[in-house]
Design an enzyme around this catalytic site. Structure first.
Site, PDB file in Angstrom:
ATOM      1  N   CYS A  12       0.845  -1.200   0.000  1.00 22.35           N
ATOM      2  CA  CYS A  12       0.000   0.000   0.000  1.00 22.35           C
ATOM      3  C   CYS A  12       0.881   1.251   0.000  1.00 22.35           C
ATOM      4  O   CYS A  12       0.574   2.237  -0.671  1.00 22.35           O
ATOM      5  CB  CYS A  12      -0.938   0.009   1.203  1.00 22.35           C
ATOM      6  SG  CYS A  12      -2.345  -1.126   1.056  1.00 22.35           S
ATOM      7  N   ASN A  90       1.607 -16.474  -4.340  1.00 27.64           N
ATOM      8  CA  ASN A  90       1.805 -17.220  -3.111  1.00 27.64           C
ATOM      9  C   ASN A  90       0.748 -16.777  -2.106  1.00 27.64           C
ATOM     10  O   ASN A  90       0.523 -15.574  -1.924  1.00 27.64           O
ATOM     11  CB  ASN A  90       3.208 -16.953  -2.548  1.00 27.64           C
ATOM     12  CG  ASN A  90       4.298 -17.397  -3.506  1.00 27.64           C
ATOM     13  OD1 ASN A  90       4.192 -18.437  -4.139  1.00 27.64           O
ATOM     14  ND2 ASN A  90       5.342 -16.591  -3.640  1.00 27.64           N
ATOM     15  N   HIS A 103      -0.610 -10.095  -4.616  1.00 30.93           N
ATOM     16  CA  HIS A 103       0.282  -9.722  -5.724  1.00 30.93           C
ATOM     17  C   HIS A 103       0.509 -10.919  -6.623  1.00 30.93           C
ATOM     18  O   HIS A 103       0.560 -12.064  -6.161  1.00 30.93           O
ATOM     19  CB  HIS A 103       1.613  -9.165  -5.217  1.00 30.93           C
ATOM     20  CG  HIS A 103       2.309 -10.026  -4.209  1.00 30.93           C
ATOM     21  ND1 HIS A 103       1.938 -10.076  -2.891  1.00 30.93           N
ATOM     22  CD2 HIS A 103       3.366 -10.873  -4.329  1.00 30.93           C
ATOM     23  CE1 HIS A 103       2.738 -10.898  -2.232  1.00 30.93           C
ATOM     24  NE2 HIS A 103       3.600 -11.410  -3.092  1.00 30.93           N
TER      25      HIS A 103
HETATM   26  P1  5GP Z   1       5.958 -13.030  -1.817  1.00 28.19           P
HETATM   27  O1  5GP Z   1       7.169 -13.593  -1.143  1.00 28.19           O
HETATM   28  O2  5GP Z   1       5.035 -12.402  -0.807  1.00 28.19           O
HETATM   29  O3  5GP Z   1       5.262 -13.949  -2.764  1.00 28.19           O
HETATM   30  O4  5GP Z   1       6.488 -11.858  -2.760  1.00 28.19           O
HETATM   31  C1  5GP Z   1       6.865 -10.621  -2.268  1.00 28.19           C
HETATM   32  C2  5GP Z   1       7.846 -10.050  -3.242  1.00 28.19           C
HETATM   33  O5  5GP Z   1       7.991  -8.668  -2.967  1.00 28.19           O
HETATM   34  C3  5GP Z   1       9.233 -10.663  -3.162  1.00 28.19           C
HETATM   35  O6  5GP Z   1       9.575 -11.229  -4.420  1.00 28.19           O
HETATM   36  C4  5GP Z   1      10.141  -9.499  -2.775  1.00 28.19           C
HETATM   37  O7  5GP Z   1      11.385  -9.534  -3.432  1.00 28.19           O
HETATM   38  C5  5GP Z   1       9.315  -8.299  -3.199  1.00 28.19           C
HETATM   39  N1  5GP Z   1       9.551  -7.122  -2.403  1.00 28.19           N
HETATM   40  C6  5GP Z   1       9.598  -7.044  -1.042  1.00 28.19           C
HETATM   41  N2  5GP Z   1       9.804  -5.780  -0.668  1.00 28.19           N
HETATM   42  C7  5GP Z   1       9.887  -5.031  -1.798  1.00 28.19           C
HETATM   43  C8  5GP Z   1      10.109  -3.640  -2.043  1.00 28.19           C
HETATM   44  O8  5GP Z   1      10.251  -2.811  -1.155  1.00 28.19           O
HETATM   45  N3  5GP Z   1      10.142  -3.244  -3.347  1.00 28.19           N
HETATM   46  C9  5GP Z   1       9.963  -4.136  -4.385  1.00 28.19           C
HETATM   47  N4  5GP Z   1      10.021  -3.646  -5.632  1.00 28.19           N
HETATM   48  N5  5GP Z   1       9.761  -5.455  -4.184  1.00 28.19           N
HETATM   49  C10 5GP Z   1       9.727  -5.889  -2.905  1.00 28.19           C
HETATM   50 ZN    ZN Z   2      -1.761  -3.345   1.235  1.00 29.04          ZN
END
Ligand code: 5GP
Ligand code: ZN
Length: 117
Positions: A12, A90, A103
């Site tokens: 957000c 995920n 996402h």
């Molecule tokens: P999840 O692990 O929840 O499926 O994916 C979260 C994703 O967000 C990860 O691939 C991680 O690298 C990415 N991510 C986490 N923090 C940030 C951020 O501050 N900026 C960006 N661009 N990606 C982020």
């Molecule tokens: Zn959010």
């Protein structure tokens, strides 16, 4: 009714510009940006601007956002010239979700294995 944004949520904050990101696409309902820790030559995330925690929280009241995100995925992939790609969502910690805002990962540019780890 759509959920509002969560002031404590990382994604957000990215939507609001409070945390910088490398944007690839934006419209009224979704935002797309490159992953900070790319797992493929092309790796971007598409998120609804409204706060939805995960795929497990999709209802008839917010499911239009999912279709909208997938329209954005197709549009951005086309603009980047990407034809072969994987979309990953995920849901929950055991499945690898680290950010509790819905996402869709879009990964491309290398061979993909199956099943995912
Ligand atoms: P999840 O692990 O929840 O499926 O994916 C979260 C994703 O967000 C990860 O691939 C991680 O690298 C990415 N991510 C986490 N923090 C940030 C951020 O501050 N900026 C960006 N661009 N990606 C982020
Ligand atoms: Zn959010």
């Amino acid at each position: 009714m759509l959920n509002a944004q969560d002031p404590n949520c990382l994604f957000c904050k990215i939507v609001k510009g409070e945390i910088p990101s490398n944007k690839v696409y934006e419209d009224n309902f979704c935002y797309a940006f490159y992953d900070i820790d790319p797992q493929a030559p092309v790796h971007f995330l598409v998120i609804p601007k409204a706060h939805v925690t995960s795929c497990g929280e999709i209802t008839k009241w917010n499911s239009d956002l999912v279709g909208h995100c997938f329209e954005a995925i197709a549009k951005v992939a086309h603009e980047l010239g990407v034809t072969d790609f994987r979309v990953v969502a995920n849901c929950g910690e055991q499945a690898g979700q680290s950010v509790p805002h819905l996402h869709f990962h879009v990964l491309a540019g290398r061979d993909m294995s199956w099943p995912p780890g």
